[in-house]
Design a protein around this motif. Structure first.
Motif, mmCIF file in Angstrom:
data_model
loop_
_atom_site.group_PDB
_atom_site.id
_atom_site.type_symbol
_atom_site.label_atom_id
_atom_site.label_comp_id
_atom_site.label_asym_id
_atom_site.label_seq_id
_atom_site.Cartn_x
_atom_site.Cartn_y
_atom_site.Cartn_z
ATOM 1 N N ASP A 1 7.110 -11.080 -12.657
ATOM 2 C CA ASP A 1 5.938 -10.371 -12.136
ATOM 3 C C ASP A 1 6.051 -10.149 -10.629
ATOM 4 O OD1 ASP A 1 4.659 -10.065 -14.539
ATOM 5 O OD2 ASP A 1 3.501 -11.919 -14.368
ATOM 6 N N ALA A 2 6.436 -11.211 -9.910
ATOM 7 C CA ALA A 2 6.532 -11.106 -8.456
ATOM 8 C C ALA A 2 7.649 -10.171 -8.036
ATOM 9 C CB ALA A 2 6.741 -12.498 -7.859
ATOM 10 N N LEU A 3 8.811 -10.304 -8.685
ATOM 11 C CA LEU A 3 9.956 -9.471 -8.321
ATOM 12 C C LEU A 3 9.697 -8.008 -8.641
ATOM 13 C CD1 LEU A 3 12.831 -9.457 -7.210
ATOM 14 C CD2 LEU A 3 13.664 -9.880 -9.543
ATOM 15 N N ARG A 4 8.979 -7.754 -9.727
ATOM 16 C CA ARG A 4 8.664 -6.368 -10.081
ATOM 17 C C ARG A 4 7.899 -5.671 -8.971
ATOM 18 N NH1 ARG A 4 6.028 -7.227 -14.483
ATOM 19 N NH2 ARG A 4 3.946 -7.161 -13.573
ATOM 20 N N GLN A 5 6.977 -6.384 -8.343
ATOM 21 C CA GLN A 5 6.199 -5.780 -7.259
ATOM 22 C C GLN A 5 7.084 -5.441 -6.059
ATOM 23 O OE1 GLN A 5 3.154 -5.134 -8.362
ATOM 24 N NE2 GLN A 5 3.774 -6.328 -10.145
ATOM 25 N N GLY A 6 8.016 -6.348 -5.741
ATOM 26 C CA GLY A 6 8.910 -6.074 -4.623
ATOM 27 C C GLY A 6 9.810 -4.881 -4.887
ATOM 28 N N VAL A 7 10.376 -4.810 -6.090
ATOM 29 C CA VAL A 7 11.232 -3.677 -6.451
ATOM 30 C C VAL A 7 10.426 -2.388 -6.461
ATOM 31 C CG1 VAL A 7 12.663 -2.681 -8.279
ATOM 32 C CG2 VAL A 7 12.813 -5.130 -7.767
ATOM 33 N N MET A 8 9.203 -2.458 -6.977
ATOM 34 C CA MET A 8 8.350 -1.271 -7.021
ATOM 35 C C MET A 8 8.050 -0.759 -5.620
ATOM 36 S SD MET A 8 4.902 -0.719 -9.282
ATOM 37 C CE MET A 8 3.889 -1.903 -8.413
ATOM 38 N N ALA A 9 7.758 -1.660 -4.705
ATOM 39 C CA ALA A 9 7.473 -1.254 -3.330
ATOM 40 C C ALA A 9 8.691 -0.574 -2.707
ATOM 41 C CB ALA A 9 7.067 -2.472 -2.500
ATOM 42 N N LEU A 10 9.882 -1.107 -2.942
ATOM 43 C CA LEU A 10 11.095 -0.505 -2.392
ATOM 44 C C LEU A 10 11.347 0.878 -2.987
ATOM 45 C CD1 LEU A 10 13.505 -3.599 -2.321
ATOM 46 C CD2 LEU A 10 12.350 -2.510 -0.385
ATOM 47 N N LEU A 11 11.086 1.027 -4.284
ATOM 48 C CA LEU A 11 11.279 2.326 -4.931
ATOM 49 C C LEU A 11 10.300 3.363 -4.373
ATOM 50 C CD1 LEU A 11 11.786 1.240 -8.661
ATOM 51 C CD2 LEU A 11 13.525 2.153 -7.104
ATOM 52 N N VAL A 12 9.055 2.946 -4.155
ATOM 53 C CA VAL A 12 8.060 3.868 -3.598
ATOM 54 C C VAL A 12 8.474 4.314 -2.197
ATOM 55 C CG1 VAL A 12 5.683 4.077 -2.792
ATOM 56 C CG2 VAL A 12 6.165 2.963 -4.971
ATOM 57 N N PRO B 1 -1.321 -6.305 -5.008
ATOM 58 C CA PRO B 1 -2.121 -5.329 -4.259
ATOM 59 C C PRO B 1 -1.267 -4.442 -3.344
ATOM 60 C CG PRO B 1 -3.220 -7.446 -4.247
ATOM 61 C CD PRO B 1 -1.872 -7.676 -4.857
ATOM 62 N N ALA B 2 -0.302 -5.022 -2.650
ATOM 63 C CA ALA B 2 0.516 -4.231 -1.730
ATOM 64 C C ALA B 2 1.350 -3.203 -2.482
ATOM 65 C CB ALA B 2 1.421 -5.149 -0.906
ATOM 66 N N ALA B 3 2.023 -3.626 -3.561
ATOM 67 C CA ALA B 3 2.894 -2.709 -4.297
ATOM 68 C C ALA B 3 2.101 -1.625 -5.017
ATOM 69 C CB ALA B 3 3.746 -3.498 -5.289
ATOM 70 N N GLU B 4 1.002 -2.011 -5.655
ATOM 71 C CA GLU B 4 0.201 -1.032 -6.388
ATOM 72 C C GLU B 4 -0.440 -0.019 -5.452
ATOM 73 O OE1 GLU B 4 -2.535 -3.165 -8.840
ATOM 74 O OE2 GLU B 4 -0.956 -4.113 -10.030
ATOM 75 N N GLU B 5 -0.867 -0.472 -4.290
ATOM 76 C CA GLU B 5 -1.463 0.461 -3.338
ATOM 77 C C GLU B 5 -0.411 1.396 -2.739
ATOM 78 O OE1 GLU B 5 -4.719 0.932 -3.065
ATOM 79 O OE2 GLU B 5 -4.712 -0.555 -4.669
ATOM 80 N N LEU B 6 0.776 0.883 -2.474
ATOM 81 C CA LEU B 6 1.855 1.754 -2.001
ATOM 82 C C LEU B 6 2.134 2.862 -3.013
ATOM 83 C CD1 LEU B 6 4.433 -0.756 -0.463
ATOM 84 C CD2 LEU B 6 3.397 1.196 0.723
ATOM 85 N N LEU B 7 2.124 2.500 -4.301
ATOM 86 C CA LEU B 7 2.417 3.480 -5.334
ATOM 87 C C LEU B 7 1.278 4.486 -5.513
ATOM 88 C CD1 LEU B 7 4.106 4.584 -7.671
ATOM 89 C CD2 LEU B 7 3.140 2.810 -9.128
ATOM 90 N N THR C 1 -10.397 6.515 5.661
ATOM 91 C CA THR C 1 -9.756 5.917 6.831
ATOM 92 C C THR C 1 -8.402 6.530 7.146
ATOM 93 O OG1 THR C 1 -8.634 4.184 5.552
ATOM 94 C CG2 THR C 1 -10.883 3.729 6.297
ATOM 95 N N GLY C 2 -7.763 7.136 6.148
ATOM 96 C CA GLY C 2 -6.419 7.659 6.364
ATOM 97 C C GLY C 2 -5.364 6.574 6.436
ATOM 98 N N ARG C 3 -5.734 5.346 6.142
ATOM 99 C CA ARG C 3 -4.808 4.216 6.218
ATOM 100 C C ARG C 3 -4.721 3.506 4.875
ATOM 101 N NH1 ARG C 3 -3.881 2.877 11.649
ATOM 102 N NH2 ARG C 3 -2.164 1.619 10.790
ATOM 103 N N LEU C 4 -3.608 2.808 4.684
ATOM 104 C CA LEU C 4 -3.414 2.097 3.424
ATOM 105 C C LEU C 4 -3.835 0.641 3.508
ATOM 106 C CD1 LEU C 4 -2.266 2.691 0.567
ATOM 107 C CD2 LEU C 4 -0.113 1.681 1.344
ATOM 108 N N TRP C 5 -3.766 0.043 4.690
ATOM 109 C CA TRP C 5 -4.026 -1.394 4.767
ATOM 110 C C TRP C 5 -5.447 -1.790 4.371
ATOM 111 C CZ3 TRP C 5 -7.776 -3.608 7.680
ATOM 112 C CH2 TRP C 5 -8.235 -2.924 8.810
ATOM 113 N N PRO C 6 -6.482 -0.954 4.601
ATOM 114 C CA PRO C 6 -7.803 -1.343 4.075
ATOM 115 C C PRO C 6 -7.817 -1.444 2.546
ATOM 116 C CG PRO C 6 -8.031 0.331 5.767
ATOM 117 C CD PRO C 6 -6.590 0.272 5.433
ATOM 118 N N CYS C 7 -7.042 -0.572 1.895
ATOM 119 C CA CYS C 7 -6.957 -0.615 0.432
ATOM 120 C C CYS C 7 -6.275 -1.903 -0.028
ATOM 121 C CB CYS C 7 -6.186 0.599 -0.084
ATOM 122 S SG CYS C 7 -6.852 2.193 0.443
#
Length: 272
Positions: free
Chosen positions: A82-93, A177-183, A244-250
């Motif tokens: 589960d954890a690794l999937r999020q990291g790979v997903m973030a890199l792919l995005v 949250p970080a990976a899903e929001e990036l996507l 906001t135009g930003r991702l970090w609040p999400c």
């Protein structure tokens, strides 16, 4: 007859525009699905091969000849996947964003200050203390209406050690949250906003977010319950991204929402 030429050209142009629009919508659905599948496949492969080599097992053995793994190993591998999937997903995005916008990938994903003046983020700090009440009220009410069992006292697997429990907590509150929001509020939001208005973009990304949380392993009611409980969060996250135009609040609200939810569910069991 001479008038048929311009009319025919106009009809062809409209048809091509419609076809292009449907193609963009289809890409909004296919792209996150492909990224999720690829990230999941890579995470499973890496954890299986790495875990087997660590235990001295041939990772290419057929299942019938594989030794039975301890329950702690199985539970731990599930968390690592589960954890690794999020990291790979973030890199792919990020790779997709770089390919689409080059050096402007940070602006595309909402990781840099927007070129246009945006609304201040002060209201987010007012939303954060109110959000647990809003979200938990919606979730518990929806679960009750669907006759779903949602409440206190949910227990974590007893086969998870302290390290895996810490990784699971980081997965729920930070990595997912970080990976899903990036996507979704990053790459998909950028693509949708290129041809949809703000309202359409918010709704589309919210629906994709909810659909991504459908569990096919459960019954029909259970499969639909979780996406429905996430709808207010999904719409709010889209509104924050646009406003906001930003991702970090999400990412912040998403992580805070996950934290409050698991605290509500597993908190009482920790004190027993």
């Amino acid at each position: 007859m001479p008038a048929s030429g311009p009319l025919g050209a106009s009809s062809s142009a409209r048809f091509l525009r419609t076809l292009s629009w449907f193609g963009r919508v289809l890409l909004l659905i296919v792209l996150p699905l492909l990224i999720l599948l690829l990230a999941s496949g890579l995470a499973i492969l890496i954890v299986r091969v790495g875990g087997d080599l660590r235990l001295g097992i041939d990772p290419f053995l057929v299942d019938a000849r594989r030794p039975r793994l301890p329950l702690s190993e199985i539970a731990g591998r599930a968390v690592v996947i589960d954890a690794l999937r999020q990291g790979v997903m973030a890199l792919l995005v990020i790779a997709v964003a770089v390919r689409a916008s080059g050096n402007g990938w940070r602006e595309r994903l909402g990781l840099a200050a927007p070129a246009e003046a945006r609304a201040p983020i002060r209201r987010l700090w007012l939303l954060l203390p109110l959000w647990p009440l809003i979200h938990l009220t919606w979730v518990t009410t929806t679960a009750a209406a669907l006759q779903m069992n949602f409440g206190h006292g949910v227990r974590l697997s007893p086969f998870l050690g302290p390290a895996m429990l810490s990784l699971w907590f980081a997965f729920v509150v930070v990595l997912a949250p970080a990976a899903e929001e990036l996507l979704l509020r990053g790459e998909v939001f950028a693509r949708a906003s290129a041809f949809l208005g703000p309202a359409g973009t918010i709704v589309v990304t919210a629906l994709l977010f909810c659909l991504a949380h459908v569990s096919l392993e459960q019954g029909t009611t259970s499969a639909l319950a979780r996406p429905l409980t996430l709808l207010p969060l999904a719409l709010t996250l889209g509104w924050l991204r646009w406003r906001t135009g930003r991702l970090w609040p999400c990412i912040l609200l998403h992580g805070w929402s996950n934290f409050c939810l698991i605290a509500y569910q597993i908190g009482p069991s920790l004190w027993r």
